[in-house]
Design a protein around this motif. Structure first.
Motif, PDB file in Angstrom:
ATOM      1  N   UNK A   1       0.825  -1.208   0.000  1.00  9.28           N
ATOM      2  CA  UNK A   1       0.000   0.000   0.000  1.00  9.28           C
ATOM      3  C   UNK A   1       0.862   1.261   0.000  1.00  9.28           C
ATOM      4  N   UNK A   2       1.953   1.219   0.734  1.00 13.52           N
ATOM      5  CA  UNK A   2       2.865   2.354   0.770  1.00 13.52           C
ATOM      6  C   UNK A   2       3.530   2.562  -0.589  1.00 13.52           C
ATOM      7  N   UNK A   3       3.878   1.481  -1.265  1.00 11.73           N
ATOM      8  CA  UNK A   3       4.466   1.633  -2.597  1.00 11.73           C
ATOM      9  C   UNK A   3       3.438   2.165  -3.588  1.00 11.73           C
ATOM     10  N   UNK A   4       2.178   1.784  -3.427  1.00  4.42           N
ATOM     11  CA  UNK A   4       1.119   2.347  -4.267  1.00  4.42           C
ATOM     12  C   UNK A   4       0.959   3.846  -4.021  1.00  4.42           C
ATOM     13  N   UNK A   5       1.060   4.248  -2.770  1.00  6.00           N
ATOM     14  CA  UNK A   5       0.986   5.678  -2.440  1.00  6.00           C
ATOM     15  C   UNK A   5       2.164   6.439  -3.045  1.00  6.00           C
ATOM     16  N   UNK A   6       3.362   5.872  -2.978  1.00 10.20           N
ATOM     17  CA  UNK A   6       4.522   6.511  -3.606  1.00 10.20           C
ATOM     18  C   UNK A   6       4.318   6.654  -5.105  1.00 10.20           C
TER      19      UNK A   6
ATOM     20  N   UNK B   1       8.162  -5.279   0.680  1.00 13.97           N
ATOM     21  CA  UNK B   1       7.196  -6.369   0.596  1.00 13.97           C
ATOM     22  C   UNK B   1       7.848  -7.689   0.221  1.00 13.97           C
ATOM     23  N   UNK B   2       8.955  -7.639  -0.481  1.00 15.18           N
ATOM     24  CA  UNK B   2       9.583  -8.866  -0.944  1.00 15.18           C
ATOM     25  C   UNK B   2      10.628  -9.422  -0.010  1.00 15.18           C
ATOM     26  N   UNK B   3      11.753  -8.752   0.068  1.00 14.79           N
ATOM     27  CA  UNK B   3      12.912  -9.275   0.801  1.00 14.79           C
ATOM     28  C   UNK B   3      12.659  -9.310   2.306  1.00 14.79           C
ATOM     29  N   UNK B   4      12.167  -8.224   2.852  1.00 15.81           N
ATOM     30  CA  UNK B   4      11.961  -8.163   4.304  1.00 15.81           C
ATOM     31  C   UNK B   4      10.924  -9.199   4.743  1.00 15.81           C
ATOM     32  N   UNK B   5       9.851  -9.345   3.991  1.00 13.69           N
ATOM     33  CA  UNK B   5       8.837 -10.330   4.345  1.00 13.69           C
ATOM     34  C   UNK B   5       9.404 -11.742   4.279  1.00 13.69           C
ATOM     35  N   UNK B   6      10.203 -12.018   3.265  1.00 16.34           N
ATOM     36  CA  UNK B   6      10.807 -13.351   3.151  1.00 16.34           C
ATOM     37  C   UNK B   6      11.731 -13.641   4.327  1.00 16.34           C
TER      38      UNK B   6
ATOM     39  N   UNK C   1       7.899   6.788  -8.960  1.00 11.84           N
ATOM     40  CA  UNK C   1       7.879   5.363  -9.298  1.00 11.84           C
ATOM     41  C   UNK C   1       9.145   4.611  -8.893  1.00 11.84           C
ATOM     42  N   UNK C   2      10.289   5.285  -8.880  1.00 15.51           N
ATOM     43  CA  UNK C   2      11.513   4.605  -8.466  1.00 15.51           C
ATOM     44  C   UNK C   2      11.461   4.224  -6.988  1.00 15.51           C
ATOM     45  N   UNK C   3      10.926   5.100  -6.168  1.00 17.11           N
ATOM     46  CA  UNK C   3      10.780   4.799  -4.741  1.00 17.11           C
ATOM     47  C   UNK C   3       9.729   3.715  -4.544  1.00 17.11           C
ATOM     48  N   UNK C   4       8.675   3.742  -5.349  1.00 18.14           N
ATOM     49  CA  UNK C   4       7.617   2.734  -5.253  1.00 18.14           C
ATOM     50  C   UNK C   4       8.155   1.347  -5.590  1.00 18.14           C
ATOM     51  N   UNK C   5       8.975   1.252  -6.628  1.00 23.54           N
ATOM     52  CA  UNK C   5       9.540  -0.041  -7.010  1.00 23.54           C
ATOM     53  C   UNK C   5      10.482  -0.550  -5.925  1.00 23.54           C
ATOM     54  N   UNK C   6      11.298   0.341  -5.367  1.00 18.52           N
ATOM     55  CA  UNK C   6      12.226  -0.064  -4.304  1.00 18.52           C
ATOM     56  C   UNK C   6      11.460  -0.511  -3.062  1.00 18.52           C
ATOM     57  N   UNK C   7      10.409   0.187  -2.710  1.00 17.29           N
ATOM     58  CA  UNK C   7       9.614  -0.178  -1.534  1.00 17.29           C
ATOM     59  C   UNK C   7       8.926  -1.518  -1.751  1.00 17.29           C
ATOM     60  N   UNK C   8       8.399  -1.745  -2.930  1.00 16.48           N
ATOM     61  CA  UNK C   8       7.724  -3.012  -3.200  1.00 16.48           C
ATOM     62  C   UNK C   8       8.715  -4.166  -3.191  1.00 16.48           C
ATOM     63  N   UNK C   9       9.888  -3.955  -3.772  1.00 15.10           N
ATOM     64  CA  UNK C   9      10.864  -5.043  -3.852  1.00 15.10           C
ATOM     65  C   UNK C   9      11.479  -5.351  -2.498  1.00 15.10           C
ATOM     66  N   UNK C  10      11.911  -4.313  -1.799  1.00 14.35           N
ATOM     67  CA  UNK C  10      12.600  -4.524  -0.528  1.00 14.35           C
ATOM     68  C   UNK C  10      11.607  -4.719   0.605  1.00 14.35           C
TER      69      UNK C  10
END
Length: 88
Positions: free
Chosen positions: A44-49, A66-71, A55-64
Motif C-alpha cells: 500500500x505504501x508503494x502504491x501511495x509513492x 514487501x519482498x525481501x523483508x517479508x521473506x 515510481x523509483x521509490x515505489x519499485x524499491x519499496x515493493x521489492x525490498x
C-alpha cells in the motif's frame, strides 16, 4: 467528479488502509499474520509513492519492503515460534 478530486479520494483510502494495517501489525498475536500484514502495508505504501509520482521509490519499496523483508521475517518465524508469548 473532477479527476483531481477522485485522485484525492483514492489517496485518502490508501492512507486509511495503511493506518489500519499498521494497527493490525501491532495488535496481532500470530507473528506470521503480522508479517503478512506488514507486506500488505508495504505494498500500500508503494502504491501511495506511485500515486505521488515517485515510481523509483515505489519499485524499491515493493521489492525490498514487501519482498525481501517479508521473506526474511517469514524465514525467521519458521525457525522460531509462530505465536507471541504473553508478558510475564
Amino acid at each position: 467528479m473532477n479527476p483531481a478530486t477522485l485522485d484525492m479520494v483514492i489517496q485518502v483510502i490508501i492512507l486509511v488502509s495503511i493506518i489500519v494495517t499498521s494497527v493490525l501489525i501491532i495488535t496481532l498475536r500470530d507473528l506470521l499474520s503480522a508479517a503478512l500484514a506488514s507486506a500488505a502495508m508495504s505494498l500500500l505504501l508503494s502504491l501511495e509513492f506511485y500515486m505521488l509520482h515517485a515510481p523509483d521509490v515505489a519499485i524499491a519499496e515493493a521489492a525490498v519492503g514487501a519482498g525481501v523483508v517479508t521473506a526474511v521475517v517469514v524465514y525467521a518465524i519458521a525457525k522460531t515460534e509462530r505465536w507471541e508469548r504473553e508478558a510475564p
